[in-house]
Design an enzyme around this catalytic site. Structure first.
Site, PDB file in Angstrom:
ATOM      1  N   GLU A  94       8.193   7.997   3.989  1.00 26.54           N
ATOM      2  CA  GLU A  94       8.557   6.882   3.135  1.00 26.54           C
ATOM      3  C   GLU A  94       8.401   7.213   1.652  1.00 26.54           C
ATOM      4  OE1 GLU A  94       7.201   3.161   4.714  1.00 26.54           O
ATOM      5  OE2 GLU A  94       6.791   2.497   2.673  1.00 26.54           O
ATOM      6  N   ASP A  95       7.354   7.945   1.321  1.00 29.32           N
ATOM      7  CA  ASP A  95       7.013   8.104  -0.089  1.00 29.32           C
ATOM      8  C   ASP A  95       7.303   9.473  -0.698  1.00 29.32           C
ATOM      9  OD1 ASP A  95       6.132   5.551   0.033  1.00 29.32           O
ATOM     10  OD2 ASP A  95       4.001   6.039   0.166  1.00 29.32           O
TER      11      ASP A  95
END
Ligand code: MN
Length: 734
Positions: A94-95
């Site tokens: 996600e990051d």
């Protein structure tokens, strides 16, 4: 495999603290699960450290601290290495620029699937935060049904985020805390994970309502000081008596936690002093038999408060919780609760489904686990009928709220329903068909209305009738998401079939009017015309026409290219055919501003006439209902702003509107004649019906054709002046 030897060294030199925590993690796992593959964890740690290398948290720590703390929470729950490795990797996709495929290549399918379940979807087409939240939760729940470890990791993730919430902005604090209280706390509760739930909820509470939180914490502290002596004394007394009776047991005591006290005070509208189970003793023994034996001992020392004994051993809560609860009166008159359970039940009470959970290849669950997640399976099944993310969120919230009602079928089957459920909820819990055809119910042998709320212990018998079907009105009182979804589903399906029939009829009529042959059209032509107009099938085309999205002429010009001239459609004749197709024989002179050929009819609840202020409402499957602006239904419908459309009267002098009046009068000879005379010869009277009551009063139902509001007002005024007429009011069909 991806490896970063050079930068790894750099990472450890800057993050000694993190490394120390990682060693502690390894130690915990070695203790709880000596046979696990720690090499996998080392790789996951290095991978995560490298991926998050340039990121820091809001607290200023290296980002790595977060996945590491999440992993430690899971290690304390004695989770397997795959779960803990996933925790280390859970934010990587996600990051950072790492992809799911990278995870799959380095760690295999099992971990990749877990990480995927935890990664939020970044759908650009979803604009609102609420919808995005719903969409992500939906995805997570789908993943969770296949592998419960997704939720263990998610809860640990949320727990760590809540523990470090002081570093983020106040807006974010509120948002995260609210979501925790609404979704993750109840979710932990449904999983029986009361320790995690307690911490999540108390933390969320402290951010959302700091004033009440502080107040309750202070009061608890005061109670603790005064109660401690008392509880220690009775705990000692109890331990001694249990020993005399040869029941092996330890006696503990606890004070209820802040958020749970707050809820109880709010629910019962009481003060903290009146919360019965604020103070509780807990007996933990070795066997079920000794639980009941210990209960006997408790009741010989103190007298029980009637109606406060609960046997959650014989009837476990759906989240697997088991214990005996009783409230007793101490020698000084103080009430306190005693909970009795075995060691095993104690662990389940604290850790819930995580206490005994083991991953099995292929995702199979034990019978007990299966029972406790069946609600989840159902939720995921039902949500497939829900197209809107917001509906899923509502459905989820309803399902997560734990207060339940236990009702019984006449044969003794237990049906667990959410609090305030009605007989309709019960009917749907039995079977969809029972719900769809229910017409009444008996509760404990007495006939009750369908909207009757059930209480635990009620015996419910549902009366069904073949051919009967759900009513939209049920949506106003059903509580369970199952019933709500089934009713909605039924209504949608029936509206669609109404629109389809209607659309087909409109097309046939329009064909006849234009002297074209409906029968000559082949299925293939219909499908092609449908596709040209953006409908996947001819059924969709019919329902779009029935709903007023496509106009009949437009469809026919696709089917009979060249045969349809550009001549303006005769609005009134189409309106008439629509009215007939709808079974509304009454003529309408409503013109809809900005729309041509939409289906229009006067709402039966207020039957507006020329001169009344009006408003249009798009009703699914029926076209546009025109209401008087002051109709109570319009006032109630106002929240559905997007379905309102502006309408205005088309001035057509020779049109009349059928209306009904009801007159309350004295019973006097010649009255009827005076009334008809007052109506005058210019007004058509369709029907007059007089009913005489025993007390000498009469009711007259009158149906008239009226030109407009002025005309009606004049007539009503004239009738009211007649001696013996007490009132003249409009009356409506429903
Ligand atoms: Mn995270």
């Amino acid at each position: 495999m991806v490896n970063f030897p050079g930068t790894f060294r750099q990472t450890i030199s800057t993050n000694l603290l993190t490394l120390t925590r990682f060693r502690e993690l390894l130690k915990k796992i070695k203790q709880a699960r000596p046979d696990e593959d720690l090499e996998l964890l080392r790789r996951a740690y290095r991978f995560s450290a490298q991926s998050h290398i340039s990121q820091t948290r809001a607290s200023g720590e290296p980002y790595l601290a977060h996945p590491l703390e999440v992993a430690i929470i899971l290690a304390d729950m004695r989770m397997d290495v795959a779960t803990i490795a996933t925790a280390l990797l859970h934010d990587v996709v996600e990051d950072t620029s790492v992809t799911l495929q990278d995870i799959r290549d380095s760690f295999g399918e099992e971990i990749a699937l877990l990480v995927e379940g935890l990664t939020k979807v970044n759908r650009l087409d979803i604009a609102s935060r609420e919808e995005r939240q719903a969409d992500n939760l939906r995805k997570m729940f789908l993943a969770m049904v296949n592998d419960l470890r997704v939720i263990f990791i998610k809860l640990a993730d949320r727990l760590h985020n809540m523990r470090t919430l002081q570093y983020v902005s106040p807006e974010k604090q509120q948002r995260i805390a609210r979501e925790t209280l609404e979704i993750y706390g109840p979710l932990a509760h449904r999983m029986g994970m009361s320790k995690v739930r307690a911490e999540l909820e108390d933390l969320a509470f402290s951010y959302l309502d700091p004033i009440d939180f502080e107040k309750i914490v202070k009061e608890i502290e005061a109670k603790r000081r005064s109660g401690e002596v008392f509880l220690k004394e009775i705990a000692g007394l109890l331990a001694a008596r249990l020993k005399e009776t040869n029941i092996p047991a330890r006696v503990e005591w606890r004070i209820k936690r802040p958020y749970s006290i707050f809820l109880k005070m709010k629910r019962q509208n009481t003060e903290i002093n009146e919360v019965y189970d604020l103070l509780a003793l807990r007996i933990v023994t070795d066997s079920v038999n000794n639980c009941y034996a210990a209960l006997g001992v408790v009741h010989t020392i103190w007298s029980p408060v009637p109606g406060r004994f609960k046997d959650y051993i014989a009837m476990a809560r759906p989240n697997l919780y088991q214990s005996l609860h009783t409230t007793v009166v101490g020698s000084n008159g103080q009430h306190f609760e005693v909970q009795i359970r075995t060691e095993d039940m104690h662990r389940t009470a604290e850790e819930g489904i995580a206490a005994h959970w083991k991953y099995k290849e292929g995702g199979a669950y034990s019978a007990a686990d299966e029972r406790s997640i069946s609600w989840l399976r159902h939720l995921v099944e039902w949500q497939q009928e829900l197209s809107e993310p917001a509906e899923f969120l509502t459905s989820l919230k309803i399902n997560l709220y734990p207060e339940e009602v236990y009702a019984f079928s006449p044969k003794g089957k237990v049906v667990v329903l959410p609090r305030d459920s009605t007989t309709v909820d019960f009917a749907y819990a039995i079977h969809t068909e029972v719900g769809n055809t229910c017409v009444g119910a008996k509760v404990n042998g007495k006939l009750v209305p369908l909207r009757c709320r059930l209480r635990s212990g009620d015996i419910v018998e549902i009366v069904t009738q073949k051919g009967s079907h759900p009513s939209r009105d049920w949506l106003n009182f059903v509580v369970s998401s199952r019933a709500r979804n089934k009713v909605r589903h039924w209504i949608k399906a029936s509206e669609r079939s109404t629109s389809m029939d209607l659309g087909r009829k409109i097309l046939e009529k329009e064909c006849r009017r234009l002297q074209l042959s409906w029968k000559s059209i082949s299925d293939a032509q219909l499908v092609k015309a449908a596709n040209d107009l953006g409908c996947p099938s001819k059924e969709d085309l019919f329902s779009d026409v029935g709903f007023g999205k496509h106009d009949a002429k437009q469809v026919l010009s696709k089917l009979f290219p060249g045969s349809i001239t550009d001549e303006k459609p005769e609005k009134s004749s189409l309106a008439q055919s629509v009215q007939k197709a709808l079974g509304l024989s009454r003529e309408s002179a409503v013109q809809v501003k900005g729309f041509n050929d939409l289906l229009i009819y006067r709402a039966k609840c207020c039957e507006p006439i020329l001169g009344d202020k009006i408003v249009g409402y798009i009703t699914r499957g029926k076209g546009v209902a025109v209401h008087a602006t002051n109709c109570p239904n319009v006032q109630n419908l106002q929240y559905e702003e997007e379905r309102r459309i502006e309408v205005e009267w088309a001035a057509a002098a020779d049109d009349t509107y059928p209306i009904d009046l009801i007159l309350h009068t004295a019973d006097r000879p010649g009255l009827l004649k005076e009334i008809t005379a007052a109506i005058s010869d210019k007004t058509n009277i369709r029907n007059i019906e007089t009913k005489i009551a025993e007390n000498g009063n009469a009711t007259i139902d009158l149906s008239l054709d009226i030109q407009d509001k002025k005309h009606l007002d004049r007539l009503i005024f004239a009738m009211r002046k007649i001696n013996g007429v007490r009132s003249v009011e409009r009356s409506f069909k429903d």
